[in-house]
Design an enzyme around this catalytic site. Structure first.
Site, short mmCIF file in Angstrom:
data_model
loop_
_atom_site.label_atom_id
_atom_site.label_comp_id
_atom_site.label_asym_id
_atom_site.label_seq_id
_atom_site.Cartn_x
_atom_site.Cartn_y
_atom_site.Cartn_z
N ASP A 1 -69.29 50.76 78.27
CA ASP A 1 -70.48 49.97 77.93
C ASP A 1 -70.64 49.79 76.43
O ASP A 1 -71.27 48.84 75.97
CB ASP A 1 -71.74 50.62 78.50
CG ASP A 1 -71.85 50.32 79.98
OD1 ASP A 1 -71.16 50.98 80.77
OD2 ASP A 1 -72.60 49.40 80.34
N ARG B 1 -75.80 44.22 86.84
CA ARG B 1 -75.53 45.39 86.00
C ARG B 1 -74.06 45.32 85.61
O ARG B 1 -73.35 44.42 86.04
CB ARG B 1 -75.93 46.71 86.68
CG ARG B 1 -75.98 46.76 88.16
CD ARG B 1 -74.64 46.62 88.82
NE ARG B 1 -73.70 47.54 88.24
CZ ARG B 1 -72.40 47.37 88.21
NH1 ARG B 1 -71.85 46.29 88.73
NH2 ARG B 1 -71.59 48.24 87.66
O1 MRU Z 1 -75.60 51.17 85.10
P1 MRU Z 1 -74.53 50.15 85.28
O2 MRU Z 1 -74.17 49.88 86.71
O3 MRU Z 1 -74.79 48.89 84.51
O4 MRU Z 1 -73.26 50.83 84.64
C1 MRU Z 1 -72.03 50.19 84.69
C2 MRU Z 1 -70.93 51.02 84.17
O5 MRU Z 1 -71.11 52.13 83.73
C3 MRU Z 1 -69.61 50.38 84.12
O6 MRU Z 1 -68.60 51.31 84.32
C4 MRU Z 1 -69.55 49.80 82.71
O7 MRU Z 1 -70.46 48.76 82.57
C5 MRU Z 1 -68.25 49.44 82.24
S1 MRU Z 1 -67.57 48.05 83.02
C6 MRU Z 1 -68.66 46.79 82.72
#
Ligand code: MRU
Length: 369
Positions: A248, A54
């Site tokens: 994201d 993720r």
């Molecule tokens: O749901 P996830 O764990 O993929 O979310 C990740 C985040 O929200 C991070 O803060 C985000 O990807 C920014 S850094 C890659």
């Protein structure tokens, strides 16, 4: 970054079999360090959708290797249709992180017109490796640019520890290496700047408690875990000098979508005059979007992720999932929220720090004018 002293990336090609890609299966951290092999397109799809991997950067790199896997398995007849379908299935796994569709589109542009299967596979392999290497290098550069912010605050505090709050995991586990929000922290720590990090636990997946705290522990950086609602209180009492989070998807106007709860941290930071920085490689910028609130797709996941919580059983040390409330209680689970540009102090990119507006972002990335 290092795990028990050994350097790891989050995704790599298996040494003795380049048809297989290996990842750290993050669902088991911090209790178990599990390496998973991805060999089929379905493996890649479930790894992204079910969050074995993720974080925006790593989702992008995994999708790029997923397209390489699709190229390996494309039939001789109708290979183009096969690759298009693989691209669609990969893009459908998680909607918010721009890096996913960006990486898949980059792969398609590289391989789509190539008639020879052998050449296509070679190009898909090289493109995936390039995307992964770039992701790591861009995060390293984010660390260099963000270092200055921490250095300045440290000077203003006459060397007293700089207290940094972060939300979710925008660390090396969310990318191929270094991380975005954590890269300046790691860099400042290397320089010997005294630091302390407030780690939001980040319900419902607890990426802060499980991943960010583990990363900081591995790097020997002073940190404290807090529940998600603590940040505002800490800021009111002068206990936070700086917030750094990831993104994201970022609009060309500087709105950022990040893990649910980021917006509330930004509001509290504004009210308490705490600088709020967002660190991101340009692969998260969606140059087609101007209005984050209206246009960024927000992932909605199963309500069960809110109702259940998992961790290590104190009874027998096994990984266990427990129900927190009533099974009948309805739950809703938005994965991300949008922080408008007006609440952001600056955007730390691989090319430098931009103000959160179109003009400043374009001055760093003129090719998108
Ligand atoms: O749901 P996830 O764990 O993929 O979310 C990740 C985040 O929200 C991070 O803060 C985000 O990807 C920014 S850094 C890659």
């Amino acid at each position: 970054m290092k795990v028990n002293g050994i350097h790891y990336r989050t995704i790599w090609v298996k040494k003795k079999n380049p048809r297989i890609i290996e990842i750290i299966d993050q669902r088991f951290l911090p209790h178990e360090f599990v390496v998973e092999e991805l060999a089929t397109l379905d493996d890649f799809i479930s790894a992204i959708r079910d969050m074995h991997v993720r974080g925006a950067g790593l989702i992008g790199a995994t999708a790029a290797f997923g397209m390489y896997c699709a190229a390996l398995h494309a039939p001789l007849e109708a290979s183009q249709a096969f690759l298009q379908e693989a691209a669609r299935r990969l893009i459908d796994t998680r909607p918010t992180a721009k890096n996913l569709s960006w990486a898949v589109a980059r792969q398609l542009a590289a391989i789509q017109e190539i008639a020879s299967a052998e050449k296509r596979i070679q190009l898909a392999y090289e493109t995936a490796c390039l995307i992964a290497d770039e992701d790591a290098e861009y995060c390293r550069r984010i660390g260099e640019h963000g270092l200055q912010i921490i250095r300045d605050i440290s000077r203003q505090k006459n060397g007293a520890p700089v207290n940094i709050l972060t939300h979710c995991n925008a660390g090396w586990l969310a990318f191929v290496d270094y991380g975005s929000a954590t890269a300046p922290i790691y860099r400042a720590h290397q320089e010997g700047i005294p630091l302390h990090v407030w780690v939001d636990e980040t319900r419902p997946w607890n990426q802060g408690a499980k991943l960010t705290a583990w990363e900081l522990f591995q790097e020997n950086i002073d940190h404290t875990l807090i529940v998600d609602n603590t940040g505002g209180h800490l800021m009111q009492h002068g206990l936070v000098d700086l917030v750094i989070v990831g993104s994201d998807r970022t609009t060309r106007t500087g709105d950022v979508a990040n893990k649910i709860g980021t917006y509330l941290k930004a509001l509290a930071a504004k009210d308490n005059k705490v600088p709020f920085y967002v660190a991101l490689p340009s692969s998260t910028i969606d140059w087609d979007l101007r209005d984050g609130l209206q246009e960024i797709p927000i992932e909605k996941r199963s309500g069960d992720e809110v109702k259940f919580i998992s961790g290590l059983s104190t009874k027998d040390n096994s990984l266990t999932t427990v129900l927190c409330g009533l099974p009948e209680t309805p739950a809703v689970n938005y994965g991300f929220d949008v922080t408008p540009a007006r609440l952001v102090s600056g955007i730390i990119t691989e090319r430098g720090i931009a103000e959160p507006n179109e003009k400043s972002l374009l001055s760093l990335f003129p090719e998108y004018s």
